[in-house]
Scaffold this active site. Structure first.
Site, PDB file in Angstrom:
ATOM      1  N   ILE A  89      -7.510   7.444  -1.203  1.00  0.00           N
ATOM      2  CA  ILE A  89      -7.459   6.048  -1.301  1.00  0.00           C
ATOM      3  C   ILE A  89      -8.562   5.729   0.025  1.00  0.00           C
ATOM      4  O   ILE A  89      -8.286   6.182   1.222  1.00  0.00           O
ATOM      5  CB  ILE A  89      -6.148   5.761  -0.974  1.00  0.00           C
ATOM      6  CG1 ILE A  89      -6.167   4.224  -1.086  1.00  0.00           C
ATOM      7  CG2 ILE A  89      -5.381   6.122   0.049  1.00  0.00           C
ATOM      8  CD1 ILE A  89      -4.432   3.613  -1.252  1.00  0.00           C
ATOM      9  N   SER A  90      -9.213   4.731  -0.229  1.00  0.00           N
ATOM     10  CA  SER A  90     -10.103   4.336   0.833  1.00  0.00           C
ATOM     11  C   SER A  90      -9.295   3.679   2.010  1.00  0.00           C
ATOM     12  O   SER A  90      -8.156   3.078   1.950  1.00  0.00           O
ATOM     13  CB  SER A  90     -10.983   3.230   0.356  1.00  0.00           C
ATOM     14  OG  SER A  90     -11.808   3.848  -0.897  1.00  0.00           O
ATOM     15  N   GLN A  91     -10.009   3.806   3.232  1.00  0.00           N
ATOM     16  CA  GLN A  91      -9.398   2.953   4.485  1.00  0.00           C
ATOM     17  C   GLN A  91      -9.383   1.722   4.147  1.00  0.00           C
ATOM     18  O   GLN A  91     -10.116   0.777   3.486  1.00  0.00           O
ATOM     19  CB  GLN A  91     -10.505   3.210   5.498  1.00  0.00           C
ATOM     20  CG  GLN A  91     -10.293   2.450   6.746  1.00  0.00           C
ATOM     21  CD  GLN A  91     -11.549   2.492   7.553  1.00  0.00           C
ATOM     22  OE1 GLN A  91     -12.537   3.075   7.305  1.00  0.00           O
ATOM     23  NE2 GLN A  91     -11.114   2.005   9.102  1.00  0.00           N
ATOM     24  N   PRO A  92      -8.178   1.096   4.498  1.00  0.00           N
ATOM     25  CA  PRO A  92      -7.629  -0.444   4.330  1.00  0.00           C
ATOM     26  C   PRO A  92      -8.968  -1.310   4.708  1.00  0.00           C
ATOM     27  O   PRO A  92      -9.355  -2.444   3.859  1.00  0.00           O
ATOM     28  CB  PRO A  92      -6.539  -0.756   5.184  1.00  0.00           C
ATOM     29  CG  PRO A  92      -5.905   0.577   5.258  1.00  0.00           C
ATOM     30  CD  PRO A  92      -6.983   1.417   5.072  1.00  0.00           C
ATOM     31  N   ARG A 131       1.021  -1.309   0.166  1.00  0.00           N
ATOM     32  CA  ARG A 131      -0.020   0.003  -0.118  1.00  0.00           C
ATOM     33  C   ARG A 131       0.961   1.084  -0.050  1.00  0.00           C
ATOM     34  O   ARG A 131       0.557   2.077  -0.619  1.00  0.00           O
ATOM     35  CB  ARG A 131      -1.119  -0.117   1.322  1.00  0.00           C
ATOM     36  CG  ARG A 131      -2.276   0.908   1.018  1.00  0.00           C
ATOM     37  CD  ARG A 131      -3.034   0.668   2.148  1.00  0.00           C
ATOM     38  NE  ARG A 131      -4.174   1.541   2.049  1.00  0.00           N
ATOM     39  CZ  ARG A 131      -4.665   2.648   2.420  1.00  0.00           C
ATOM     40  NH1 ARG A 131      -3.767   3.128   3.496  1.00  0.00           N
ATOM     41  NH2 ARG A 131      -5.679   3.177   2.446  1.00  0.00           N
TER      42      ARG A 131
END
Ligand code: SAH
Length: 245
Positions: free
Chosen positions: A93-96, A67
């Site tokens: 970028i979205s939260q994992p 990431r």
């Protein structure tokens, strides 16, 4: 005190590119901590998502995809924090955990062909690419789409096809898809995406207005007779799905 360890962390972005083993260890440790936080979030939200543990192939992908390569270099040390990060052009970028959950909710299989709408950094596409045969991903912002395409290629994701355009219309010439993952929020489920979902296929999509209440993360399933049923899982907050004029 400026310990050797803190020194390493501070310079780990630069060191990473040179492949220094200790910097790799720092990254590996952070990625593992991220995976454990994802597992904890999955348990905490199981009542809403119906998934107290995420599939093994999804968690393996989360433990593998670098990431830190998908976020701006100055944010690389935060790449494994369980939170969204800016990627430029006003996008995120979205939260994992959300990436892992959305991947899990489409139940990806090795033979699947998947469409993603909203390439952004390319991270979600890479996670999907670890789980399925082929990923088609569309981005409306040229600069982001081109950057993601170059990075995915550099990292060896040869099973990802990228395109610049309005993902509302899907990718008709590659349809039907076993699964569709939409990572920007429209105010309704686009009919072209329903049409391009294979019978038996699953779509995960954040739907709703922008603003205080956020959106609903929906799972849309198409049965063998072509009918769709949808269920809502979690409240989420995604950037809006833009339309090409
Ligand atoms: N999946 C991305 C995060 C996406 S953020 C990742 O893993 O990094 C949402 C992305 O959707 C943004 O990059 C935004 O530019 C893009 N987007 C918005 N509307 C779109 C549309 N109509 N078609 C394709 N992409 C769109």
């Amino acid at each position: 005190m400026f310990t050797r360890r803190r020194c390493l962390e501070a310079s780990c972005v630069a060191l990473l590119t040179s492949g220094v083993a200790e910097a790799q260890d720092v990254i590996a440790e952070r990625r593992e901590r991220m995976a454990r936080e994802i597992e904890r979030d999955a348990r905490a939200t199981a009542e809403y998502t119906g998934r107290s543990t995420l599939a093994a192939n999804v968690m393996a992908a989360m433990r593998k995809v670098p990431r830190h390569q998908f976020v701006p270099a100055d944010l690389a040390l935060m790449a494994y924090d369980n939170r969204p990060l800016p990627i430029g052009e006003g996008q995120t970028i979205s939260q994992p955990f959300i990436v892992a959950l959305m991947t899990d909710l489409v139940a990806p299989k090795k033979s699947d062909v998947v469409l993603e709408v909203g390439t952004g950094s390319g991270y979600q596409a890479a996670v999907l690419a670890e789980c399925v045969a082929r990923v088609y991903t569309i981005e409306i912002v040229r600069k982001l789409g081109e950057r993601a395409a170059a990075l995915l290629k550099q990292l060896g994701y040869s099973n990802v096809e990228t395109r610049i355009g309005d993902g509302y219309a899907g990718w008709p010439d590659a349809a039907p898809f076993d699964a569709i993952v939409v990572t920007a929020a429209p105010d309704h489920v686009p009919q072209p995406l329903i049409d391009q979902l294979r019978a038996g296929g699953r779509m995960v999509i954040p739907v709703g207005e922008q603003g205080f209440s956020g959106q609903d993360l929906l799972v849309v399933e198409k049965s063998s007779d072509g009918q769709t049923v949808q269920r809502s899982t979690l409240p989420v907050r995604f950037v809006p799905l833009r339309r090409e004029r």
